[in-house]
Structures are given as structure tokens and as C-alpha cells.
Write an enzyme that holds these catalytic residues in place. Structure first.
Site, mmCIF file in Angstrom:
data_model
loop_
_atom_site.group_PDB
_atom_site.id
_atom_site.type_symbol
_atom_site.label_atom_id
_atom_site.label_comp_id
_atom_site.label_asym_id
_atom_site.label_seq_id
_atom_site.Cartn_x
_atom_site.Cartn_y
_atom_site.Cartn_z
ATOM 1 N N SER A 72 -29.475 -19.948 47.883
ATOM 2 C CA SER A 72 -30.136 -18.747 48.390
ATOM 3 C C SER A 72 -31.086 -18.204 47.339
ATOM 4 O O SER A 72 -30.886 -18.407 46.134
ATOM 5 C CB SER A 72 -29.088 -17.685 48.758
ATOM 6 O OG SER A 72 -29.703 -16.531 49.293
ATOM 7 N N ASP A 73 -32.113 -17.517 47.805
ATOM 8 C CA ASP A 73 -33.032 -16.854 46.885
ATOM 9 C C ASP A 73 -33.584 -15.608 47.559
ATOM 10 O O ASP A 73 -33.809 -15.603 48.771
ATOM 11 C CB ASP A 73 -34.177 -17.780 46.478
ATOM 12 C CG ASP A 73 -34.913 -17.238 45.271
ATOM 13 O OD1 ASP A 73 -34.380 -17.390 44.153
ATOM 14 O OD2 ASP A 73 -35.985 -16.629 45.432
ATOM 15 N N THR A 74 -33.777 -14.570 46.761
ATOM 16 C CA THR A 74 -34.295 -13.300 47.269
ATOM 17 C C THR A 74 -35.515 -12.888 46.469
ATOM 18 O O THR A 74 -35.528 -13.009 45.239
ATOM 19 C CB THR A 74 -33.219 -12.192 47.177
ATOM 20 O OG1 THR A 74 -32.080 -12.574 47.958
ATOM 21 C CG2 THR A 74 -33.751 -10.861 47.682
#
EC number: 3.6.1.9
Length: 200
Positions: A72-74
Site C-alpha cells: 500500500s502507498d498513500t
């Protein structure tokens, strides 16, 4: 270790927030952070950027395991400018000053490897921060909270008092959109809620 504590997923992230969010839906994980180059490509759209990084993290994190693996990446986005984690105090203060009084986007990409191959998606949440005073920004920096946060703030922490409004997924801003994550995990055969007793 009970069967419900046995990892059913590898998490390719060192983020305690993502681990806690997965635990909240009954998914036990083993943690294997993926160290990748997070430099945006030229003219890369924010949604494409976070989804590409999520897929790469899942791919790297999946090495050496048969478990489904989640990456995941934000990113926090102002206009088309992608704000990652601040490099230092000056960078954090510049980010928070740019976000002050704005409605901006928090874009989170998720990817899960497993029997169905690589599945991925992204979620866009709009966040409105009130106007921040320079002394508030400085005090917030001194708290230490902005150091490892995209956009230099944590909505689930001290910065909660800055947030006027959220449109979209609160959990995505914290680190993982649980509705969309649960759909991908289910498609990859990962059980949710652990082993809970049946309700009589």
C-alpha cells in the site's frame, strides 16, 4: 500461537497503522517491509503513482512466501503536486503551510498478490483542514508526529483537531481503505474476522 493468530497475509509495510487496521478486521499478518524507489515518474498522475508503488511493494514483499501479500502507498495531493513524507523540519512546515485552509486529496493505493495474480485499486478521499497558525504548525512539528506521515500530518493523531471535514474513506487517510482492502483480500482467499465463535 492460536490458529486465529497464525498469519494469513504478509504485509509489505512497516506501518503500525496498517497493521492495526488489518487486525481490526481480524487479519493476522507477518510484516516484511518492502524497500523500493518511491520517486514519482515524470507527469505521473497521483492515482497511478500510489497504485504503481503499492503493486511494486506487494511484488517485492511476496518474495520467499506463499502467503498473499499486501502492498500500500498513500500520498497527499495539492493540485497535481504529490506530497510524500517530509524530508526535514522545513519540508514539513512547507507542506503544512500549503495544506492550511485547503481541501486536498489523500490518494491511497492497495495491491494484493495471491491465487488471482496481482489485484490492485486506489481510493481518493477529500480532506479539508482549517487555517493553521504558524505557531500551531511549529508546535505540531515539535510533537514528532509529522516525521513519517504523507503530507506531514496524521488524521488519527494530534492533527485530528485541524480537520474540518472528510469526504470518503477515513481509514484510507489513516493508511488503508478497509472496504476496498477487504474486497481484494476476499478475492485472494484471505479470511476476514479471524476465527470468531458463531452467534447463537
Amino acid at each position: 500461537m492460536t490458529s486465529s493468530d497464525t498469519p494469513s497475509l504478509r504485509l509489505a509495510s512497516a506501518s503500525p497503522r496498517r497493521r492495526e487496521l488489518l487486525a481490526s478486521i481480524g487479519v493476522a499478518v507477518e510484516v516484511a517491509p518492502a524497500d523500493i524507489d518511491e520517486t514519482p515518474l515524470e507527469d505521473e498522475a497521483p492515482a497511478a503513482y500510489v497504485e504503481r508503488l503499492a503493486r511494486r511493494k506487494a511484488q517485492v514483499g511476496a518474495e520467499g512466501t506463499t502467503l498473499p501479500t499486501l502492498g500500500s502507498d498513500t500520498a497527499v495531493v495539492v493540485g497535481r503536486r504529490i506530497l510524500g513524507k517530509p524530508r526535514d523540519r522545513e519540508d514539513a512546515i512547507a507542506m503544512l503551510s500549503a495544506l492550511s485552509g485547503t481541501t486536498h486529496e489523500v490518494v491511497t493505493g492497495i495491491a494484493v498478490t495471491g491465487p488471482q495474480g496481482m489485484l490492485s485499486t486506489h481510493v481518493v478521499t477529500r480532506v479539508t483542514l482549517r487555517e493553521l497558525q504558524p505557531d500551531e504548525i511549529e508546535a505540531y512539528w515539535r510533537s514528532g508526529e509529522p516525521v513519517d506521515k504523507a503530507g506531514a500530518y496524521a488524521i488519527q493523531g494530534l492533527a485530528a483537531i485541524f480537520v474540518e471535514r472528510i469526504e470518503g474513506s477515513h481509514s484510507a487517510v489513516v493508511g488503508l481503505p478497509l472496504f476496498e482492502t477487504a474486497k481484494l483480500l476476499t478475492r485472494q482467499g484471505v479470511s476476514l474476522w479471524g476465527e470468531r465463535p458463531a452467534v447463537p
